[in-house]
Enzyme design. Structure first.
Site, short mmCIF file in Angstrom:
data_model
loop_
_atom_site.label_atom_id
_atom_site.label_comp_id
_atom_site.label_asym_id
_atom_site.label_seq_id
_atom_site.Cartn_x
_atom_site.Cartn_y
_atom_site.Cartn_z
N LYS A 188 0.83 -1.22 0.00
CA LYS A 188 0.00 0.00 0.00
C LYS A 188 0.86 1.26 0.00
O LYS A 188 0.66 2.17 0.82
CB LYS A 188 -0.94 0.00 1.20
CG LYS A 188 -1.97 -1.13 1.17
CD LYS A 188 -3.00 -0.99 2.25
CE LYS A 188 -3.98 -2.14 2.28
NZ LYS A 188 -3.40 -3.43 2.70
O1 LIG Z 1 -9.29 -2.80 1.71
C1 LIG Z 1 -8.44 -3.61 2.08
C2 LIG Z 1 -7.18 -3.70 1.50
C3 LIG Z 1 -6.33 -4.66 1.91
N1 LIG Z 1 -6.66 -5.54 2.88
C4 LIG Z 1 -5.69 -6.58 3.24
O2 LIG Z 1 -6.25 -7.87 2.97
C5 LIG Z 1 -5.92 -8.78 4.01
C6 LIG Z 1 -7.19 -9.23 4.68
O3 LIG Z 1 -6.94 -10.20 5.66
P1 LIG Z 1 -8.10 -11.16 6.24
O4 LIG Z 1 -7.40 -11.95 7.29
O5 LIG Z 1 -8.61 -12.01 5.09
O6 LIG Z 1 -9.14 -10.27 6.79
C7 LIG Z 1 -4.94 -8.04 4.92
O7 LIG Z 1 -3.64 -8.33 4.45
C8 LIG Z 1 -5.24 -6.58 4.68
O8 LIG Z 1 -4.11 -5.76 4.80
C9 LIG Z 1 -7.89 -5.46 3.46
O9 LIG Z 1 -8.24 -6.24 4.37
N2 LIG Z 1 -8.76 -4.50 3.03
#
Ligand SMILES: O=c1ccn([C@@H]2O[C@H](COP(=O)(O)O)[C@@H](O)[C@H]2O)c(=O)[nH]1
Length: 307
Positions: free
Chosen positions: A106
């Site tokens: 990001k």
């Molecule tokens: O809008 C966003 C952008 C990035 N993420 C990222 O995705 C994963 C989600 O993890 P889970 O364990 O499946 O919830 C995490 O790496 C975030 O940094 C997001 O959640 N939302």
């Protein structure tokens, strides 16, 4: 092109699922920690070894059924240089088994700084794509776009994020009567014109959260060039029904990330009586197979083509 390779990987694995490698030491099976601590000591080196060994087990279990992994840098950066080593080793191992690697970093910042972030990730052969934050404006993401084109990589720009607070800024109405995230979407879709591949999608894509299905439906229409990276499935509450509008009728248009629900599947109510902690990787594989099946069924129900 990055996007064509991604689509071909989705087709060959018959899955749009991306496994998120976001390992937490406190959730790591004890037997892995025992091995790692014995080898490197009960210290930061041992912790990072445990995170890497955990990831390696997951990668071994899923590399033949998913097109890509997403590695969230924060889970490694937290441990300094040793953490970064585990981050790079994880990417290297995933690549060695043919997986595409998305570095979830990001990044943003003013142009001169963005150039250096871009050098760090897009000019590094370990990474196929990165996430970028375009909310500082168009000039701040152009270094990534230029490098994506030059080095045949991809970027996914945050448009509508999955978190609750995404509404605080992204959902403000602009003077043009649209939401801020729609203005960002229009900007990204325009920029993405410069990197369109043979399937009609661009290597410049967008992050759209599974937790905002109505917004995703609008964005799918407003961003016809852009492949979506969709986080928020599973642990954050996003369901198969919620992500359907991210796809086009050919079953393309989106990759769906799941991190916790896959890598810690063995701890979930659904799998905990089936798999022990020693079988955490088999549980992750079972969860990916289940998730892929449910997504493909959802696509077929809509009369879309399954992946
Ligand atoms: O809008 C966003 C952008 C990035 N993420 C990222 O995705 C994963 C989600 O993890 P889970 O364990 O499946 O919830 C995490 O790496 C975030 O940094 C997001 O959640 N939302």
């Amino acid at each position: 092109m990055f996007i064509d390779r991604l689509i071909e990987n989705i087709k060959s694995k018959k899955s749009p699922v991306v496994v998120g490698l976001d390992p937490r030491i406190e959730m790591t099976p004890q037997f892995i920690k025992d091995i790692a601590f014995k080898k490197r000591g009960e210290n930061i080196e041992g912790v990072c070894e445990a995170l890497y060994l955990f990831n390696k087990g997951i990668i071994d279990a899923v590399y033949d059924i998913v097109p890509a992994v997403k590695i969230q840098v924060a889970f490694y950066e937290a441990y300094g240089i040793e953490g970064f080593k585990a981050f790079f080793k994880t990417a290297e191992y995933a690549k060695s088994l043919g997986l595409m690697v998305i570095a979830d970093v990001k990044r943003g910042d003013i142009q001169e700084v963005a150039k250096m972030y871009s050098k760090a990730y897009l000019q590094n052969q370990l990474f196929d794509a990165i996430t970028v934050n375009p909310y500082m404006g168009e000039d701040t993401i152009m270094p990534y776009v230029e490098d994506a084109i030059k080095y045949d990589k991809g970027i996914f720009a945050l448009v509508k994020t999955s978190n609750k607070g995404s509404k605080d800024i992204q959902d403000i109405k602009t003077t043009k009567g649209e939401y801020v995230y729609q203005s960002v979407a229009r900007m990204i879709n325009r920029i993405s014109n410069s990197a369109i591949g043979k399937y009609g999608y661009s290597s410049i894509g967008a992050v759209v959260g599974a937790t905002y299905p109505e917004e995703a439906k609008v964005l799918r229409k407003e961003m016809p060039n852009c492949f979506f990276l969709v986080p928020g499935y599973g642990a954050q509450g996003g369901t198969v029904e919620d992500i359907m509008d991210c796809f086009d009728e050919n079953g393309f248009g989106a990759i769906i990330n799941s991190s916790r629900s896959v890598i810690y599947a063995y701890q979930t109510p659904y799998w905990k009586d089936v798999y022990s902690e020693y079988e955490y990787a088999q549980a992750a594989r079972a969860e990916v197979i289940l998730m892929t099946g449910m997504i493909n069924n959802g696509l077929v129900k809509r009369k879309y083509i399954a992946c």
